[in-house]
Each structure stands twice: as C-alpha cells, then as structure tokens.
Design a protein around this motif. Structure first.
Motif, PDB file in Angstrom:
ATOM      1  N   HIS A   1       0.858  -1.185   0.000  1.00  0.00           N
ATOM      2  CA  HIS A   1       0.000   0.000   0.000  1.00  0.00           C
ATOM      3  C   HIS A   1       0.896   1.238   0.000  1.00  0.00           C
ATOM      4  CE1 HIS A   1      -3.463   2.516   1.934  1.00  0.00           C
ATOM      5  NE2 HIS A   1      -3.259   2.807   0.660  1.00  0.00           N
ATOM      6  N   VAL A   2       0.841   2.003  -1.075  1.00  0.00           N
ATOM      7  CA  VAL A   2       1.609   3.240  -1.194  1.00  0.00           C
ATOM      8  C   VAL A   2       0.629   4.398  -1.087  1.00  0.00           C
ATOM      9  CG1 VAL A   2       3.299   4.540  -2.554  1.00  0.00           C
ATOM     10  CG2 VAL A   2       3.160   2.052  -2.784  1.00  0.00           C
TER      11      VAL A   2
ATOM     12  N   MET B   1       7.174   7.770  -1.168  1.00  0.00           N
ATOM     13  CA  MET B   1       8.135   7.214  -2.121  1.00  0.00           C
ATOM     14  C   MET B   1       8.383   5.760  -1.737  1.00  0.00           C
ATOM     15  SD  MET B   1      12.116   8.223  -3.007  1.00  0.00           S
ATOM     16  CE  MET B   1      11.731   9.798  -3.723  1.00  0.00           C
ATOM     17  N   LEU B   2       8.097   4.862  -2.669  1.00  0.00           N
ATOM     18  CA  LEU B   2       8.313   3.440  -2.456  1.00  0.00           C
ATOM     19  C   LEU B   2       9.533   2.986  -3.235  1.00  0.00           C
ATOM     20  CD1 LEU B   2       7.372   0.572  -1.472  1.00  0.00           C
ATOM     21  CD2 LEU B   2       6.140   0.408  -3.667  1.00  0.00           C
TER      22      LEU B   2
ATOM     23  N   GLY C   1       4.003  15.517  -1.915  1.00  0.00           N
ATOM     24  CA  GLY C   1       2.577  15.385  -2.172  1.00  0.00           C
ATOM     25  C   GLY C   1       2.250  14.508  -3.363  1.00  0.00           C
ATOM     26  N   LYS C   2       3.276  14.000  -4.042  1.00  0.00           N
ATOM     27  CA  LYS C   2       3.067  13.138  -5.209  1.00  0.00           C
ATOM     28  C   LYS C   2       3.731  11.781  -4.952  1.00  0.00           C
ATOM     29  CE  LYS C   2       2.928  16.928  -8.563  1.00  0.00           C
ATOM     30  NZ  LYS C   2       3.250  18.052  -7.658  1.00  0.00           N
ATOM     31  N   THR C   3       3.179  10.748  -5.551  1.00  0.00           N
ATOM     32  CA  THR C   3       3.660   9.381  -5.323  1.00  0.00           C
ATOM     33  C   THR C   3       4.801   9.051  -6.275  1.00  0.00           C
ATOM     34  OG1 THR C   3       1.435   8.732  -4.650  1.00  0.00           O
ATOM     35  CG2 THR C   3       2.962   6.964  -5.225  1.00  0.00           C
ATOM     36  N   THR C   4       5.854   8.440  -5.718  1.00  0.00           N
ATOM     37  CA  THR C   4       7.025   8.070  -6.521  1.00  0.00           C
ATOM     38  C   THR C   4       7.403   6.625  -6.208  1.00  0.00           C
ATOM     39  OG1 THR C   4       7.835  10.348  -6.424  1.00  0.00           O
ATOM     40  CG2 THR C   4       9.399   8.651  -7.136  1.00  0.00           C
ATOM     41  N   ILE C   5       7.632   5.844  -7.254  1.00  0.00           N
ATOM     42  CA  ILE C   5       8.095   4.455  -7.104  1.00  0.00           C
ATOM     43  C   ILE C   5       9.459   4.348  -7.775  1.00  0.00           C
ATOM     44  CG2 ILE C   5       7.650   2.041  -7.675  1.00  0.00           C
ATOM     45  CD1 ILE C   5       4.668   2.672  -7.630  1.00  0.00           C
TER      46      ILE C   5
ATOM     47  N   GLN D   1      17.736   5.119  -0.494  1.00  0.00           N
ATOM     48  CA  GLN D   1      17.903   5.698   0.837  1.00  0.00           C
ATOM     49  C   GLN D   1      16.837   6.728   1.183  1.00  0.00           C
ATOM     50  OE1 GLN D   1      20.231   4.683   3.208  1.00  0.00           O
ATOM     51  NE2 GLN D   1      20.416   3.059   1.674  1.00  0.00           N
ATOM     52  N   LYS D   2      16.297   7.417   0.181  1.00  0.00           N
ATOM     53  CA  LYS D   2      15.313   8.465   0.432  1.00  0.00           C
ATOM     54  C   LYS D   2      13.882   7.928   0.471  1.00  0.00           C
ATOM     55  CE  LYS D   2      18.525  11.699   0.111  1.00  0.00           C
ATOM     56  NZ  LYS D   2      18.919  12.532   1.258  1.00  0.00           N
ATOM     57  N   ALA D   3      13.698   6.628   0.219  1.00  0.00           N
ATOM     58  CA  ALA D   3      12.354   6.054   0.156  1.00  0.00           C
ATOM     59  C   ALA D   3      11.719   5.982   1.537  1.00  0.00           C
ATOM     60  CB  ALA D   3      12.416   4.664  -0.473  1.00  0.00           C
TER      61      ALA D   3
END
Length: 587
Positions: A361-362, A367-368, A530-534, A544-546
């Motif tokens: 669940h993202v 950030m996943l 505010g935006k989703t990043t994979i 490292q930033k996830a």
C-alpha cells in the motif's frame, strides 16, 4: 476509419465520385481516340474517290485537332481524379494503419520485427496504391477501349473481318486467368522476401556497434547477401513470368494482324471494303494491342495489390490485448494512492507466475523503493501499473478503485514512467525533454524555461550547456551521441517535466555516479512532495530516500519496511547494502 470486415471498400467509397468522374473522362478520351482512324480513313477515301476537296480535307483535319485537344485535357483529367483518389486512399490507409498499431499491445511488437512492419508502410502500401490507381485506369481503359473499338470495327468496316481479327485475341483471356493465379503466388513470396530484407537491414544498422565490437562484419555481410539473393530470386520469378506473358501476347496479336492482312486484303480487292476503311481497320487493330497488353499489366498489378492487402489486413485483424473497460472521461484523475491486493500475475505466454501474492500500500505522496535480483518481477510490477499487461480485477487499486476503472488515456496522463531502456528520438535535446507535453516548444516559448528547470532537477543542465548547440543539440538516433548517464538523466527530465501524480523510475539511475544520484534523489524528494514516486533499483544508495522499501525475490515480497528497519533486519537488503558499501570502499 472504422474497418468493414477489413476490406478496401470503405476507402474506395470515400472517393467514389473521383472514380466516377475519372472513368467518365476516360471514356471521353477513348471515344475521341476512336474517331481519329475513321477521320483518316475518310480523308483517304475522299481523296481517292475525288469527292473531297482541300476545304473538306481541312475540315477533317480540324476535327482531328479537336479530338487531340479533348484527348490532352482528358488525360490530365483522369490522372487527376483516379491517381488522386489512389493517393488519398494510400494516405488514409497509412494513417489508419499507424493509428491502429499504436493501440496494439506489447505482445504484438514482441513477436513482429521492425523491418517487417516497415515493409507494410512502404512496399505493401505502394502496391495497394498502384492497385487502386493505375490498375483501375488500365482495367477500365482496356475494357472500354476494347468494346468501343470492336463496335466501331463492326459498324464502320465489316462484321466478318472483325471476327477474323478478334478470335485469336480470345485466347488472351484464358492466358490472363492462369497468369493471374500464378502471379499472385509469386507476388506474395516476393513481398515476404522484401520484408525479410528490410528487417535485416534495420537490424544490422541498429546493431552496428555490436557487429563491429565482435568483428562480425564479414558474417553480417554474408547474412545480408543471402537475404539480397533471396529477394532477387523472388523478384526474378515475377519478372520471368511477366517476360513470358509479354511475348505470348505479342504472338497472339501478330496472328491477329496476319489474319487481318490476308482476309482484309482480299475484301479490298473484292470491293467489299474501301482502302480508307481497311487503313482505319488496321489502326483499330493497333488500338486493340494496348488493351491486350494492359490486361497483363492489370493482372500483375492487381496480384501485387491483393497480396499486399492480405499482409496489411493482418494488422487490422490484430486486436489489442489491453482495452478500455470504461468510457473516456478526461475529468477523471489519479491522486496517487496505490494498493496491490494479493497481486498474482503470469505472462500470457508463460506457465509460472512472475508475481505471487504481492501486498503493498503506497499512500499518496510517499516514495516506495523496490529492490530485487534480475528477473524477480520488478519491471513486471511497473508494467502492470501502466497496464501494459492486465491482472485480475481488484488486484491493483488506484485511489480505492480497480485500475481497469480508469481509461488508458488517464493512466498514461497521470503516471510518468522512465524505463530501463531509455529511448531518445533523433531530435534536439529540448524537444526530447518536452516530448510528453501537449504543446510543442515552437508553439509555446514558456515551455523552454520549464525544460531547463526539469533538466536542472535531473542534473543534466550543466552537461547540455557544455554542448556547442546547448538545448538545440541533435542527439542522433536513439540518443547515440549521448553517454548512458546522459540519456538516463534526459529521460528523467522528460518525466519530471510532465509532473504527473505518479512517477515510476525503473532502474533509471544505474548509469550515473553516486554523487549525481544523490543530488537527483534530493531534488526528487523536494519537487515530488505530495506526489507518489516508485523507485526500482539495484543499488541501495538509490533507495535511501524512500519511505518504504519492498524486497522482491522470485516474485514474492521477502522484506518490507523503512530502509533503517531493513538494515536492522539482517536479510537480503542488509546483505546487499554491506556488499555495495564494501565495493565502494575498495573501488
């Protein structure tokens, strides 16, 4: 254009008035041609009988001149309407082919070679154009001219003499039937050979670096030579058949001329026909030569067109695997909440699942990171989120709704994707980065500033400014003039400029150094708030930033948690981290 059982009829009907006018003008040309031998015969008979004075001759010459003007204007007319229609059909057919091919799924392109597809748009389309253009002209011209000439020969000269001359020509119809059947078979083989040759050329040019690197120039040339020889043989098979048919036509026509000379000469001596009528009759026999020759050309051209359409039709018969399940709705959008609910997926031609019972669940704005060995299913997961392939309904939810409840256009608009294999077009860097936008650079100068900002966020701006033409630099085919890292960063800039609610980076930082990677990730965190990043990666530093990292092993989620939690877990993530850290220290 909607296909009607995959025939050319809808395209032809769109130009029905062009064809109707063109055929009518063609009839007028043939009719004008028909009177010239008669006028010449009238002059000869008038002079020999003494009933035609100089003014009479001048009047007949004027009629011949008027007929010539009609022929000249008419020939332009039928070319304009009929050839114009065939060009229009070619244009619309090419447009529809390309539009349809853009709807086809990845499976189709995985099983069809580029060179073969290119042959559809070149050789095959040209054959269809000839079949709907010149072949139509020669067919109608041959039929109309034959009927008109025969009627004129019977009415103006003599019925019995006409039958003497025409009976040998009947054998041509029988020969044309068998010629057409054999020609079609050979045309199919010829066009298949051309497709194979096109594919070989495209593949060799695209892979020229590999060919040279492995010193395989001679072997590659031998393979090309073999493809050329095969194409030559298939073309010669067509030429040989045509070379046999042409002389056979001439032989039959020659027999008809001999019969005419013997029978017609006797009738002149017996006073049954005049000298002028006999001269006109021989001119009419010459006029029948063209329809007989045209019959062979028509069959040959139509055979090519039928064979080509048979190949083109396979494109239209191909159905996309992925289609919209709901009507188009541009107002619909994705905010970025992604849930994978017991996701299991097997490729259509596979037997073993590449993803098994995946639950992730993202939340919007997170950030996943996804880590795993090669072949563990990371890219397959990205393909499913983009609906390159489909899974069972309900296994992927976007904002709580099944992914199939969104039109494809919405998914493509609201999800940006940077694939492993970065593709740049043979254009300027500026146009490549702005590719995902609806407005082009030339239409909106403001976009240029946005392009530069996206390039800065992707850490490619400084490199671009170092090029002689800066953002106007042409990158060459597939970005061949750029390094791997520069191509990756240009592709990232393209995705960042699109600024979609969801961004997927599929191992898109593998060719950049760690310092540049760190800067890009810092920029991502800032601009993607505010935006989703994979982020899919092989390097731990990329993740490292996830907020959370999913470790995929053989299609199963083996580990899941924050980077710190996975380090403490002492599993796969921790082992890879220690190994890569050691490699960096030794390097």
């Amino acid at each position: 254009m909607r296909q009607n059982k995959y025939t050319l009829l809808p395209y032809i009907l769109k130009y029905k008035w062009h064809y109707a006018i063109g055929v009518f003008v063609l009839m007028m040309v043939d009719l004008a041609n028909l009177y010239i031998p008669q006028f010449i015969g009238e002059i000869i008979d008038g002079i020999t009988s003494g009933i035609l004075d100089i003014r009479g001759v001048e009047w007949v010459i004027l009629k011949i001149f008027i007929a010539g003007i009609i022929i000249m204007i008419g020939r332009f007319g039928w070319r304009y309407f009929i050839i114009g229609a065939s060009r229009g059909i070619e244009y619309r057919l090419r447009d529809d082919m390309f539009s349809h091919m853009e709807t086809l799924s990845a499976r189709y392109y995985n099983s069809h070679k580029t060179g073969d597809l290119m042959a559809y748009f070149t050789n095959d389309l040209q054959a269809v154009r000839m079949g709907t253009g010149m072949a139509v002209i020669t067919t109608f011209d041959a039929v109309i001219m034959t009927i008109m000439v025969l009627v004129k020969m019977i009415v103006y000269v003599d019925f019995k003499l006409t039958m003497f001359a025409f009976v040998p020509l009947i054998f041509i119809a029988v020969g044309c039937y068998f010629y057409g059947m054999e020609s079609k078979k050979r045309q199919v083989k010829r066009q298949d050979a051309f497709s194979f040759l096109s594919d070989k050329v495209q593949e060799s040019i695209a892979g020229i670096r590999v060919v040279k690197a492995f010193v395989q120039e001679d072997e590659d040339f031998k393979a090309f030579e073999k493809a050329c020889e095969n194409s030559r043989e298939k073309n010669l098979d067509v030429v040989k058949l045509r070379a046999f048919f042409g002389p056979a036509l001439d032989a039959v026509i020659g027999i008809s001329v001999i019969v005419t000379l013997i029978a017609g000469g006797k009738m002149v001596l017996d006073g049954q026909v005049s000298i002028g009528q006999f001269v006109a009759f021989n001119s009419y026999i010459d006029m029948l030569v063209w329809p007989m020759i045209a019959a062979g050309d028509c069959i040959n051209t139509f055979s090519q067109a039928v064979a080509a359409w048979g190949r083109i039709k396979t494109i239209f018969e191909e159905k996309p695997d992925i289609v919209d399940m709901v009507p188009e709705n541009p107002d619909l959008g994705i905010s970025g909440d992604i849930k994978l609910d017991h996701l299991t997926f097997t490729y259509p031609d596979g037997t073993k699942p590449v993803l098994r019972d995946v639950n992730i669940h993202v939340k919007k704005g997170e950030m996943l990171g996804i880590l795993g060995r090669t072949g563990s299913g990371k890219s397959s997961l990205a393909d499913l989120l983009l609906r390159v392939y489909d899974c069972k309904k309900g296994m992927i939810l976007l904002d709580g709704k099944p992914i199939t409840d969104y039109p494809l256009s919405v998914l493509h608009r609201d999800i940006s994707y940077v694939p492993q294999e970065n593709f740049l077009f043979s254009d300027t860097l500026e146009e490549n980065i702005a590719f995902g936008l609806e407005d082009r650079i030339s239409d909106n100068p403001v976009i240029s500033d946005e392009v530069k900002q996206a390039a800065k966020n992707a850490c490619i701006h400084d490199n671009i400014m170092g090029f002689p033409d800066e953002y106007k630099t042409m990158v060459g085919e597939r970005g061949v003039t750029l390094s791997g890292g520069q191509k990756q960063r240009s592709s990232i800039a393209r995705a960042l400029l699109k600024d979609s609610p969801v961004l997927i980076l599929d191992d898109s930082l593998s060719a950049v150094d760690t310092d540049t990677e760190e800067k890009i990730l810092e920029n991502l965190v800032e601009i993607r708030k505010g935006k989703t990043t994979i982020v899919i990666a092989h390097r731990i530093s990329t993740l490292q930033k996830a907020d959370n990292v999913a470790v995929l092993l053989d299609g199963v989620i083996a580990e899941y948690g924050t980077p710190d939690e996975l380090l403490k877990l002492g599993g796969f993530y921790s082992d890879i981290s220690h190994k890569q850290q050691l490699e960096n220290e030794l390097g």
